[in-house]
Design a protein around this motif. Structure first.
Motif, PDB file in Angstrom:
ATOM      1  N   VAL A   1       0.902  -1.222   0.047  1.00  0.00           N
ATOM      2  CA  VAL A   1      -0.020  -0.054  -0.259  1.00  0.00           C
ATOM      3  C   VAL A   1       0.827   1.302   0.016  1.00  0.00           C
ATOM      4  O   VAL A   1       1.856   1.420   0.882  1.00  0.00           O
ATOM      5  CB  VAL A   1      -0.854  -0.142   1.179  1.00  0.00           C
ATOM      6  CG1 VAL A   1      -1.751   1.226   1.235  1.00  0.00           C
ATOM      7  CG2 VAL A   1      -1.708  -1.333   1.069  1.00  0.00           C
ATOM      8  N   LYS A   2       0.568   2.235  -1.030  1.00  0.00           N
ATOM      9  CA  LYS A   2       1.476   3.388  -1.095  1.00  0.00           C
ATOM     10  C   LYS A   2       0.825   4.668  -0.195  1.00  0.00           C
ATOM     11  O   LYS A   2      -0.541   4.632  -0.204  1.00  0.00           O
ATOM     12  CB  LYS A   2       1.828   3.529  -2.411  1.00  0.00           C
ATOM     13  CG  LYS A   2       2.659   2.528  -3.211  1.00  0.00           C
ATOM     14  CD  LYS A   2       2.885   2.832  -4.413  1.00  0.00           C
ATOM     15  CE  LYS A   2       3.410   1.726  -5.386  1.00  0.00           C
ATOM     16  NZ  LYS A   2       3.797   2.058  -6.760  1.00  0.00           N
ATOM     17  N   GLY A   3       1.376   5.774  -0.248  1.00  0.00           N
ATOM     18  CA  GLY A   3       0.830   6.822   0.272  1.00  0.00           C
ATOM     19  C   GLY A   3       1.313   7.442   1.822  1.00  0.00           C
ATOM     20  O   GLY A   3       1.399   6.407   2.513  1.00  0.00           O
ATOM     21  N   PRO A   4       1.024   8.686   1.925  1.00  0.00           N
ATOM     22  CA  PRO A   4       1.491   8.980   3.375  1.00  0.00           C
ATOM     23  C   PRO A   4       0.648   8.660   4.434  1.00  0.00           C
ATOM     24  O   PRO A   4       0.827   8.465   5.670  1.00  0.00           O
ATOM     25  CB  PRO A   4       1.775  10.573   3.168  1.00  0.00           C
ATOM     26  CG  PRO A   4       0.759  10.813   2.026  1.00  0.00           C
ATOM     27  CD  PRO A   4       0.641   9.589   1.048  1.00  0.00           C
ATOM     28  N   ASN A   5      -0.696   8.624   4.277  1.00  0.00           N
ATOM     29  CA  ASN A   5      -1.778   8.223   5.382  1.00  0.00           C
ATOM     30  C   ASN A   5      -2.478   7.183   5.279  1.00  0.00           C
ATOM     31  O   ASN A   5      -3.319   6.772   5.011  1.00  0.00           O
ATOM     32  CB  ASN A   5      -2.823   9.429   4.940  1.00  0.00           C
ATOM     33  CG  ASN A   5      -2.064  10.872   4.975  1.00  0.00           C
ATOM     34  OD1 ASN A   5      -1.398  11.181   5.705  1.00  0.00           O
ATOM     35  ND2 ASN A   5      -3.121  11.559   4.001  1.00  0.00           N
ATOM     36  N   LYS A   6      -1.364   6.036   5.724  1.00  0.00           N
ATOM     37  CA  LYS A   6      -1.967   4.697   5.751  1.00  0.00           C
ATOM     38  C   LYS A   6      -2.558   4.622   7.245  1.00  0.00           C
ATOM     39  O   LYS A   6      -2.143   4.995   8.219  1.00  0.00           O
ATOM     40  CB  LYS A   6      -0.559   3.725   5.556  1.00  0.00           C
ATOM     41  CG  LYS A   6      -0.027   3.827   4.189  1.00  0.00           C
ATOM     42  CD  LYS A   6       0.888   2.680   3.772  1.00  0.00           C
ATOM     43  CE  LYS A   6       2.213   3.244   4.068  1.00  0.00           C
ATOM     44  NZ  LYS A   6       2.844   4.475   3.698  1.00  0.00           N
ATOM     45  N   THR A   7      -3.507   3.658   7.149  1.00  0.00           N
ATOM     46  CA  THR A   7      -4.194   2.917   8.536  1.00  0.00           C
ATOM     47  C   THR A   7      -3.072   2.298   8.854  1.00  0.00           C
ATOM     48  O   THR A   7      -2.093   1.780   8.349  1.00  0.00           O
ATOM     49  CB  THR A   7      -5.629   2.484   7.983  1.00  0.00           C
ATOM     50  OG1 THR A   7      -5.033   1.177   7.465  1.00  0.00           O
ATOM     51  CG2 THR A   7      -6.344   3.299   7.266  1.00  0.00           C
ATOM     52  N   ALA A   8      -3.671   1.790  10.320  1.00  0.00           N
ATOM     53  CA  ALA A   8      -2.785   0.755  11.065  1.00  0.00           C
ATOM     54  C   ALA A   8      -2.755  -0.369  10.286  1.00  0.00           C
ATOM     55  O   ALA A   8      -1.770  -1.190  10.368  1.00  0.00           O
ATOM     56  CB  ALA A   8      -3.139   0.874  12.457  1.00  0.00           C
ATOM     57  N   ALA A   9      -3.924  -0.856   9.808  1.00  0.00           N
ATOM     58  CA  ALA A   9      -3.947  -2.038   9.039  1.00  0.00           C
ATOM     59  C   ALA A   9      -3.104  -2.045   7.752  1.00  0.00           C
ATOM     60  O   ALA A   9      -2.510  -3.243   7.529  1.00  0.00           O
ATOM     61  CB  ALA A   9      -5.436  -2.416   8.801  1.00  0.00           C
ATOM     62  N   GLU A  10      -3.301  -0.976   7.005  1.00  0.00           N
ATOM     63  CA  GLU A  10      -2.409  -1.022   5.726  1.00  0.00           C
ATOM     64  C   GLU A  10      -0.732  -0.990   6.246  1.00  0.00           C
ATOM     65  O   GLU A  10       0.034  -1.661   5.582  1.00  0.00           O
ATOM     66  CB  GLU A  10      -2.563   0.225   5.176  1.00  0.00           C
ATOM     67  CG  GLU A  10      -3.967   0.271   4.459  1.00  0.00           C
ATOM     68  CD  GLU A  10      -4.280   1.510   3.951  1.00  0.00           C
ATOM     69  OE1 GLU A  10      -5.112   1.675   2.949  1.00  0.00           O
ATOM     70  OE2 GLU A  10      -3.675   2.703   4.254  1.00  0.00           O
ATOM     71  N   LYS A  11      -0.325  -0.263   7.415  1.00  0.00           N
ATOM     72  CA  LYS A  11       1.125  -0.512   7.753  1.00  0.00           C
ATOM     73  C   LYS A  11       1.403  -1.755   8.329  1.00  0.00           C
ATOM     74  O   LYS A  11       2.605  -2.182   8.027  1.00  0.00           O
ATOM     75  CB  LYS A  11       1.288   0.642   8.989  1.00  0.00           C
ATOM     76  CG  LYS A  11       1.197   2.189   8.552  1.00  0.00           C
ATOM     77  CD  LYS A  11       1.261   3.006   9.808  1.00  0.00           C
ATOM     78  CE  LYS A  11       1.303   4.509   9.469  1.00  0.00           C
ATOM     79  NZ  LYS A  11       1.385   5.304  10.411  1.00  0.00           N
ATOM     80  N   SER A  12       0.549  -2.570   8.908  1.00  0.00           N
ATOM     81  CA  SER A  12       0.650  -3.840   9.374  1.00  0.00           C
ATOM     82  C   SER A  12       0.898  -4.975   8.193  1.00  0.00           C
ATOM     83  O   SER A  12       1.770  -5.737   8.017  1.00  0.00           O
ATOM     84  CB  SER A  12      -0.292  -4.280  10.334  1.00  0.00           C
ATOM     85  OG  SER A  12      -0.235  -5.848  10.395  1.00  0.00           O
ATOM     86  N   TYR A  13      -0.266  -4.555   7.211  1.00  0.00           N
ATOM     87  CA  TYR A  13      -0.033  -5.477   5.925  1.00  0.00           C
ATOM     88  C   TYR A  13       1.416  -5.207   5.406  1.00  0.00           C
ATOM     89  O   TYR A  13       2.131  -6.099   4.930  1.00  0.00           O
ATOM     90  CB  TYR A  13      -0.982  -4.977   4.950  1.00  0.00           C
ATOM     91  CG  TYR A  13      -0.951  -5.466   3.674  1.00  0.00           C
ATOM     92  CD1 TYR A  13      -1.158  -6.924   3.134  1.00  0.00           C
ATOM     93  CD2 TYR A  13      -0.701  -4.521   2.559  1.00  0.00           C
ATOM     94  CE1 TYR A  13      -1.241  -7.228   2.093  1.00  0.00           C
ATOM     95  CE2 TYR A  13      -0.383  -5.303   0.989  1.00  0.00           C
ATOM     96  CZ  TYR A  13      -0.682  -6.216   0.914  1.00  0.00           C
ATOM     97  OH  TYR A  13      -0.448  -6.795  -0.388  1.00  0.00           O
ATOM     98  N   ASN A  14       1.901  -4.146   5.015  1.00  0.00           N
ATOM     99  CA  ASN A  14       3.034  -3.678   4.404  1.00  0.00           C
ATOM    100  C   ASN A  14       4.298  -3.963   5.297  1.00  0.00           C
ATOM    101  O   ASN A  14       5.302  -4.869   4.584  1.00  0.00           O
ATOM    102  CB  ASN A  14       3.185  -2.224   4.471  1.00  0.00           C
ATOM    103  CG  ASN A  14       2.465  -1.742   3.304  1.00  0.00           C
ATOM    104  OD1 ASN A  14       1.973  -2.166   2.598  1.00  0.00           O
ATOM    105  ND2 ASN A  14       2.510  -0.162   3.035  1.00  0.00           N
ATOM    106  N   ASN A  15       4.244  -4.386   6.583  1.00  0.00           N
ATOM    107  CA  ASN A  15       5.349  -4.771   7.364  1.00  0.00           C
ATOM    108  C   ASN A  15       5.241  -6.296   7.348  1.00  0.00           C
ATOM    109  O   ASN A  15       6.428  -6.751   7.090  1.00  0.00           O
ATOM    110  CB  ASN A  15       5.131  -4.369   8.676  1.00  0.00           C
ATOM    111  CG  ASN A  15       6.278  -4.787   9.750  1.00  0.00           C
ATOM    112  OD1 ASN A  15       7.381  -4.849   9.318  1.00  0.00           O
ATOM    113  ND2 ASN A  15       5.849  -5.404  10.925  1.00  0.00           N
ATOM    114  N   THR A  16       4.079  -6.664   7.237  1.00  0.00           N
ATOM    115  CA  THR A  16       4.171  -8.402   7.056  1.00  0.00           C
ATOM    116  C   THR A  16       4.583  -8.693   5.840  1.00  0.00           C
ATOM    117  O   THR A  16       5.478  -9.867   5.453  1.00  0.00           O
ATOM    118  CB  THR A  16       2.694  -8.950   7.297  1.00  0.00           C
ATOM    119  OG1 THR A  16       2.329  -8.592   8.569  1.00  0.00           O
ATOM    120  CG2 THR A  16       2.535 -10.363   6.990  1.00  0.00           C
TER     121      THR A  16
END
Length: 180
Positions: free
Chosen positions: A122-137
């Motif tokens: 997921v790209k972009g500066p305003n990621k949700t916590a779920a999107e950040k978790s997805y990117n990290n995983t």
């Protein structure tokens, strides 16, 4: 299906992924001043990598094997253009459909989201916590493709010693493809 099952066993949150895609910048020495100047030399220079080289693109399966290697592309070519020129996504959409399910590939954020055969973070500066978790995983699932490129360098050190490789004096792109 076998490769997809390997991703599922490791806990991949994406369904229907079978391989990993990434690009690599393969350095060679600064081209000699004899007969290789101007626009030709600038085409092979990558400003972000601060060196001369070619770009290659590899598709790695969970067993650690590069099933496709594309390139060389000149040093300035980015991942999106390499992917477009390789025609890889068209082949994936043609040959990776089993029982009506499209099995796609996962890559880094250097590629563009929007094609059903390619998944990216997921790209972009305003990621949700779920999107950040997805990117990290998912970043952990991309590590093997980097290891694959590293293994090429470690097993065939000749392609890693860029000061000894000269474009137009040696087939530097062929050395990389043979090593890969």
């Amino acid at each position: 299906e076998v490769f997809n099952a390997a991703f599922e066993r490791k806990g991949c949150p994406l369904a229907d992924i079978w391989s990993l895609l990434d690009g690599v910048f393969v350095r060679f020495g600064r081209p000699s001043l004899d007969g290789y100047r101007g626009a030709d030399q600038r085409a092979e220079y990558n400003g972000s990598k601060k060196g001369h080289g070619n770009n290659h693109q590899g598709l790695l399966t969970p067993d650690g094997i590069f099933v496709e290697m594309h390139g060389p592309y000149n040093g300035k070519t980015n991942d999106k253009k390499s992917l477009r020129e390789s025609g890889l996504l068209d082949r994936v959409k043609k040959h990776c459909i089993i029982a009506g399910v499209l099995y796609g590939i996962f890559s880094d954020s250097g590629y563009t989201h929007g094609d059903p055969a390619l998944q990216v973070p997921v790209k972009g500066p305003n990621k949700t916590a779920a999107e950040k978790s997805y990117n990290n995983t998912m970043s952990k699932f991309r590590v093997p493709v980097e290891w694959g490129f590293g293994k090429i360098y470690s097993l065939w050190g000749y392609v890693a010693y860029h000061k000894n490789l000269r474009l137009h004096s040696q087939p530097v792109a062929s050395y990389w493809r043979v090593a890969a």
